[in-house]
Enzyme design. Structure first.
Site, short mmCIF file in Angstrom:
data_model
loop_
_atom_site.label_atom_id
_atom_site.label_comp_id
_atom_site.label_asym_id
_atom_site.label_seq_id
_atom_site.Cartn_x
_atom_site.Cartn_y
_atom_site.Cartn_z
N CYS A 1 0.82 -1.23 0.00
CA CYS A 1 0.00 0.00 0.00
C CYS A 1 0.85 1.27 0.00
O CYS A 1 0.65 2.16 -0.83
CB CYS A 1 -0.97 -0.02 1.18
SG CYS A 1 -0.22 0.08 2.83
N HIS B 1 -5.56 2.05 -4.48
CA HIS B 1 -4.71 1.48 -3.43
C HIS B 1 -4.33 0.05 -3.78
O HIS B 1 -4.93 -0.58 -4.66
CB HIS B 1 -5.42 1.54 -2.07
CG HIS B 1 -6.60 0.61 -1.97
ND1 HIS B 1 -6.80 -0.23 -0.88
CD2 HIS B 1 -7.65 0.39 -2.80
CE1 HIS B 1 -7.92 -0.91 -1.05
NE2 HIS B 1 -8.46 -0.56 -2.19
N HIS C 1 -2.72 1.33 6.74
CA HIS C 1 -3.05 1.24 5.31
C HIS C 1 -3.16 2.64 4.73
O HIS C 1 -3.54 3.60 5.44
CB HIS C 1 -4.36 0.49 5.11
CG HIS C 1 -4.62 0.15 3.66
ND1 HIS C 1 -3.91 -0.82 2.99
CD2 HIS C 1 -5.49 0.67 2.75
CE1 HIS C 1 -4.34 -0.90 1.74
NE2 HIS C 1 -5.30 0.00 1.56
#
Length: 354
Positions: free
Chosen positions: A270, A330, A318
């Site tokens: 990520c 993402h 994240h």
């Protein structure tokens, strides 16, 4: 939306399908019995429990991945610093050796010229003026000797300091290497545990997951005219040229596989995706999602602009890139590809504008 659904669906495809033939001993179809109803309830509970377990394991794996990224970045920095210090130590030792040689030559010259008391030499010499000239030269040699000795001592002190720093950095480097290995083992263990849970699902549970995933994806993506695209990078707001370049880079990565610890150009985790995209735009951002949570200017989610970094969960484990139209790009989790998802797919911790 949970991160699990797509992973379950992907795993279901990868796993072997159930036999196509019917069971000769199966009962004729009819109204479900109480046993069948209890079985259905148990299956739903089993699938729900599996979802929660794998979501938790993926979250823990992602958190460990960010720790791995931070430790690896620190290790790389330490390795560079150690190399610089080793080069400095080598140059410092060479300088000390040169100064020692120069001092040895000066000491020898002074000894050869200064073995007799100067006043007695003046009385005995047949050329007093010449002696005084030589004496002045010896004084200059003595002064130079003192200066060279001072330089030697300074060089030796610096050399000792740099050797001490290099030794300390080597110890720190070894600790950091061990931390990298530890976090790598943790990530691997969490992902293996998640795979074990996924492999334990029945064919009926996998079918249920696939149906749920299709419904969730349709709901998340919204109407076709809401889909983000190249023409809608800026939306209704004007963004900087660098932010637009970062969004374009992220869009180019859509469809690339997730790979923990990777920051492009063919696979990403990520924070690796967002760092790579902004680097393509000429802007440096930290390697980890926690680091990116403190990068640039923090803005409210309601004022998010394309290119902003959207950090998720209380532990900032994240991160995605806002691209307009209520969407982020993402790298979700292992087994998935870089993709678009709604900005509020999970609890938002912060929005940061590099």
């Amino acid at each position: 939306m949970t991160m699990l659904s797509a992973a379950l669906a992907a795993s279901a495809v990868a796993l072997s399908a159930a036999p196509a033939g019917a069971d000769p001993g199966a009962r004729p179809a009819g109204p479900p019995s109480s046993d069948a109803q209890r079985g259905d309830a148990h299956g739903a509970q089993s699938t729900s429990s599996a979802k929660r377990t794998v979501d938790r394991l993926f979250h823990q794996a992602e958190r460990a991945t960010e720790k791995y990224n931070l430790a690896k970045e620190h290790t790389d920095e330490l390795r560079d610093r150690v190399n610089v210090l080793h080069n400095r130590v080598a140059r410092g030792q060479e300088k000390v050796n040169q100064l020692r040689g120069a001092l040895g030559a000066l000491a020898g010259a002074q000894y050869r010229s200064g073995g007799v008391d100067p006043s007695l030499t003046l009385l005995l010499t047949e050329d007093p003026d010449g002696f005084l000239t030589k004496s002045a030269t010896l004084d200059r040699i003595t002064n130079r000797h003192t200066g060279q000795l001072r330089m030697l001592r300074t060089a030796q002190r610096v050399l000792r300091q740099e050797r001490t720093e290099a030794a300390g950095k080597l110890v720190e480097l070894e600790r950091s290497r061990k931390a990298v290995s530890q976090h790598k083992r943790e990530v691997t263990a969490k992902l293996a545990a998640a795979r074990t849970v996924l492999n334990g699902l029945t064919q009926a549970e996998r079918d249920e997951v696939r149906r749920g995933e299709r419904a969730q994806r349709t709901e998340r993506q919204g109407r076709p005219d809401e889909q983000p695209g190249e023409a809608g990078v800026a939306g209704a707001v004007t963004v900087s040229s660098r932010a637009a370049a970062a969004v374009r880079a992220a869009q180019q990565a859509v469809g690339s596989p997730y790979a923990w610890g990777q920051a492009g150009p063919s696979a990403y985790d990520c924070s690796g995706l967002t760092q790579w995209a902004w680097h393509r735009a000429g802007v440096s951002v930290p390697r980890t999602s926690q680091g990116q949570a403190g990068a640039g200017q923090r803005v409210p989610l309601s004022q998010a602009q394309p290119g902003d970094l959207v950090v998720y969960r209380d532990d900032a484990s994240h991160v995605g890139m806002y691209v307009g139209s209520g969407q982020v790009i993402h790298a979700p989790y292992p087994g998935a590809q870089v993709r678009y998802d709604p900005v509020q797919m999970m609890p938002v911790s912060s929005v940061n504008r590099p």
